[in-house]
Design a protein around this motif. Sequence first.
Motif, mmCIF file in Angstrom:
data_model
loop_
_atom_site.group_PDB
_atom_site.id
_atom_site.type_symbol
_atom_site.label_atom_id
_atom_site.label_comp_id
_atom_site.label_asym_id
_atom_site.label_seq_id
_atom_site.Cartn_x
_atom_site.Cartn_y
_atom_site.Cartn_z
ATOM 1 N N ILE A 177 15.223 2.213 -0.347
ATOM 2 C CA ILE A 177 14.163 2.685 -1.230
ATOM 3 C C ILE A 177 13.068 3.334 -0.387
ATOM 4 O O ILE A 177 12.905 3.044 0.799
ATOM 5 N N THR A 178 12.350 4.224 -1.029
ATOM 6 C CA THR A 178 11.144 4.830 -0.476
ATOM 7 C C THR A 178 10.172 4.887 -1.661
ATOM 8 O O THR A 178 10.576 4.596 -2.791
ATOM 9 N N PRO A 179 8.912 5.265 -1.447
ATOM 10 C CA PRO A 179 8.018 5.377 -2.610
ATOM 11 C C PRO A 179 8.475 6.440 -3.615
ATOM 12 O O PRO A 179 7.946 6.519 -4.711
ATOM 13 N N ARG A 180 9.484 7.230 -3.253
ATOM 14 C CA ARG A 180 9.951 8.302 -4.125
ATOM 15 C C ARG A 180 11.281 8.021 -4.809
ATOM 16 O O ARG A 180 11.477 8.376 -5.974
ATOM 17 N N ASP B 67 0.826 -1.211 0.000
ATOM 18 C CA ASP B 67 0.000 0.000 0.000
ATOM 19 C C ASP B 67 0.858 1.259 0.000
ATOM 20 O O ASP B 67 0.460 2.292 -0.523
ATOM 21 N N ASP B 68 2.036 1.155 0.616
ATOM 22 C CA ASP B 68 2.952 2.299 0.657
ATOM 23 C C ASP B 68 3.273 2.800 -0.748
ATOM 24 O O ASP B 68 3.589 3.965 -0.949
ATOM 25 N N PHE B 69 3.252 1.854 -1.697
ATOM 26 C CA PHE B 69 3.608 2.193 -3.075
ATOM 27 C C PHE B 69 2.362 2.378 -3.942
ATOM 28 O O PHE B 69 2.431 2.290 -5.150
ATOM 29 N N GLU C 137 6.076 3.678 6.199
ATOM 30 C CA GLU C 137 5.774 4.532 5.037
ATOM 31 C C GLU C 137 6.615 4.205 3.805
ATOM 32 O O GLU C 137 7.092 5.100 3.110
ATOM 33 N N GLY C 138 6.813 2.916 3.572
ATOM 34 C CA GLY C 138 7.510 2.492 2.357
ATOM 35 C C GLY C 138 9.014 2.684 2.362
ATOM 36 O O GLY C 138 9.651 2.619 1.320
ATOM 37 N N ARG C 139 9.581 2.933 3.558
ATOM 38 C CA ARG C 139 11.030 3.173 3.638
ATOM 39 C C ARG C 139 11.757 1.902 4.087
ATOM 40 O O ARG C 139 11.505 1.392 5.189
ATOM 41 N N TRP C 140 12.639 1.423 3.235
ATOM 42 C CA TRP C 140 13.415 0.210 3.510
ATOM 43 C C TRP C 140 14.890 0.497 3.341
ATOM 44 O O TRP C 140 15.286 1.191 2.399
ATOM 45 N N MET C 141 15.699 -0.067 4.250
ATOM 46 C CA MET C 141 17.146 0.075 4.067
ATOM 47 C C MET C 141 17.845 -1.247 4.314
ATOM 48 O O MET C 141 17.563 -1.940 5.296
ATOM 49 N N LEU C 142 18.731 -1.580 3.386
ATOM 50 C CA LEU C 142 19.543 -2.797 3.488
ATOM 51 C C LEU C 142 20.983 -2.394 3.773
ATOM 52 O O LEU C 142 21.635 -1.746 2.942
#
Length: 217
Positions: free
Chosen positions: A106-109, A46-48, A195-200
């Motif tokens: 990544i983020t939705p932006r 849904d974040d995306f 809110e769609g924010r992921w970090m690896l």
Amino acid sequence: VPLEDTSLPLYYGWFLLSSVQEKVKSAAMGFLKTLESLDDFKNHLDDFAGKSVELEQYFEAKAALHCTTKFCNYGKAAGAKEYAQNPAVVKSYGSVFELSLTALFITPRTVGARVSLTEEQLHLWPADGEKEVESDVPAAASLPPGSRAHVTLGCAEGVQSVQTGIDLLQILALQQAEAPAAKELELGSLRYYGEGRWMLELKEPVRAPACFSSFYG
Ligand code: A2P
């Protein structure tokens, strides 16, 4: 406009050598593919704004990968002239450095790679690098200098590259407050920041030789 001002570039930065661009792009692709395959990610689609997302298509890939140090906007940006005259900048211009890409996010932006600067590389980092975006990320000024350093790998439709550094600082501010639990993957530790924010955080940082130079456009 005085001639000396018009001679300033759009921005200064480290430009990844062409030999390493493909390596970084394929690392980014691997990250997006891995993410898409995870149930954790699917549960947060849904974040995306979608039921299914092809991340490789969602983001428009960038052509010439680089890590911006100072955005000068041809001299119109605050501190542009001072930066261009900084002895460290003058001395290092045209030299090759090895950048260490330590995380992908990544983020939705935006999608980007975090760059962890060495002491030497920090001499080329502008004093106001983080403070500049305080209106977007209030905690930015309390993060260490160089926190914003990144390579923009792609942007969603209609999003400008400058957003990548803002997204990174937002993630780092959340991380500083309280890092969420990590999921251990082959590539490293993955965390979801809402809110769609992921970090690896990469187990093996990607080493990227890059030339310190400027871009006029
Ligand atoms: P980034 O460093 O996140 O990739 P544009 O193509 O939009 O004119 O931007 C050219 C480069 O300068 C990009 O690399 C971009 O973002 C960076 N940039 C654009 N605006 C700013 C800004 N206000 N502050 C810092 N960097 C910027």
